[in-house]
Design a protein around this motif. Structure first.
Motif, PDB file in Angstrom:
ATOM      1  N   GLU A   1       0.823  -1.221   0.000  1.00  0.00           N
ATOM      2  CA  GLU A   1       0.000   0.000   0.000  1.00  0.00           C
ATOM      3  C   GLU A   1       0.851   1.262   0.000  1.00  0.00           C
ATOM      4  O   GLU A   1       0.555   2.226  -0.681  1.00  0.00           O
ATOM      5  N   SER A   2       1.898   1.268   0.804  1.00  0.00           N
ATOM      6  CA  SER A   2       2.790   2.419   0.886  1.00  0.00           C
ATOM      7  C   SER A   2       4.119   1.929   1.424  1.00  0.00           C
ATOM      8  O   SER A   2       4.220   0.820   1.950  1.00  0.00           O
ATOM      9  N   GLY A   3       5.136   2.745   1.293  1.00  0.00           N
ATOM     10  CA  GLY A   3       6.440   2.330   1.760  1.00  0.00           C
ATOM     11  C   GLY A   3       7.256   3.500   2.259  1.00  0.00           C
ATOM     12  O   GLY A   3       6.968   4.653   1.945  1.00  0.00           O
ATOM     13  N   TYR A   4       8.264   3.183   3.052  1.00  0.00           N
ATOM     14  CA  TYR A   4       9.203   4.180   3.549  1.00  0.00           C
ATOM     15  C   TYR A   4      10.514   4.007   2.800  1.00  0.00           C
ATOM     16  O   TYR A   4      11.058   2.902   2.720  1.00  0.00           O
ATOM     17  N   VAL A   5      11.029   5.100   2.243  1.00  0.00           N
ATOM     18  CA  VAL A   5      12.299   5.061   1.528  1.00  0.00           C
ATOM     19  C   VAL A   5      13.378   5.661   2.412  1.00  0.00           C
ATOM     20  O   VAL A   5      13.265   6.803   2.865  1.00  0.00           O
ATOM     21  N   GLY A   6      14.409   4.868   2.660  1.00  0.00           N
ATOM     22  CA  GLY A   6      15.554   5.318   3.438  1.00  0.00           C
ATOM     23  C   GLY A   6      16.811   5.261   2.587  1.00  0.00           C
ATOM     24  O   GLY A   6      16.745   5.031   1.373  1.00  0.00           O
TER      25      GLY A   6
END
Length: 99
Positions: free
Chosen positions: A21-26
């Protein structure tokens, strides 16, 4: 040039990746996306992007290809892939920049 994100995908490693659904980019890419850092990690190789229109064109030629099957993290649509050349900058949302 503007377009939209069609799909965001991750996997424990390898392909195909599965949609989320969504993601965190690091600094090392999408959280929960497994990859061999010696080949795919680091700030300069954090995300892989691919065009939905290119995927659909290949599929239309009787090849089996769907979003994330090529290993991309972000499948985009509405972008003329012919205009994507080295040095192209991508802004995804308010914080992610691809250079």
């Amino acid at each position: 040039m503007s377009g939209m994100v069609h799909q965001v995908s991750v996997s424990a490693g390898g392909v195909p990746k599965l949609p989320i659904e969504s993601g965190y980019v690091g600094p090392l890419g999408l959280l929960d996306d497994g990859h061999a850092e010696s080949f795919h990690g680091g700030a300069d190789k954090a995300l892989c992007l691919y065009s939905l229109e290119v995927i659909e064109g290949i599929s239309g030629e009787s090849h089996s290809l769907a979003p994330s099957a090529a290993g991309e993290n972000v499948t985009v649509r509405g972008i003329d892939w012919n205009d994507v050349v080295p040095g192209t900058r991508w802004f995804i949302g308010d914080e992610v920049v691809h250079r």
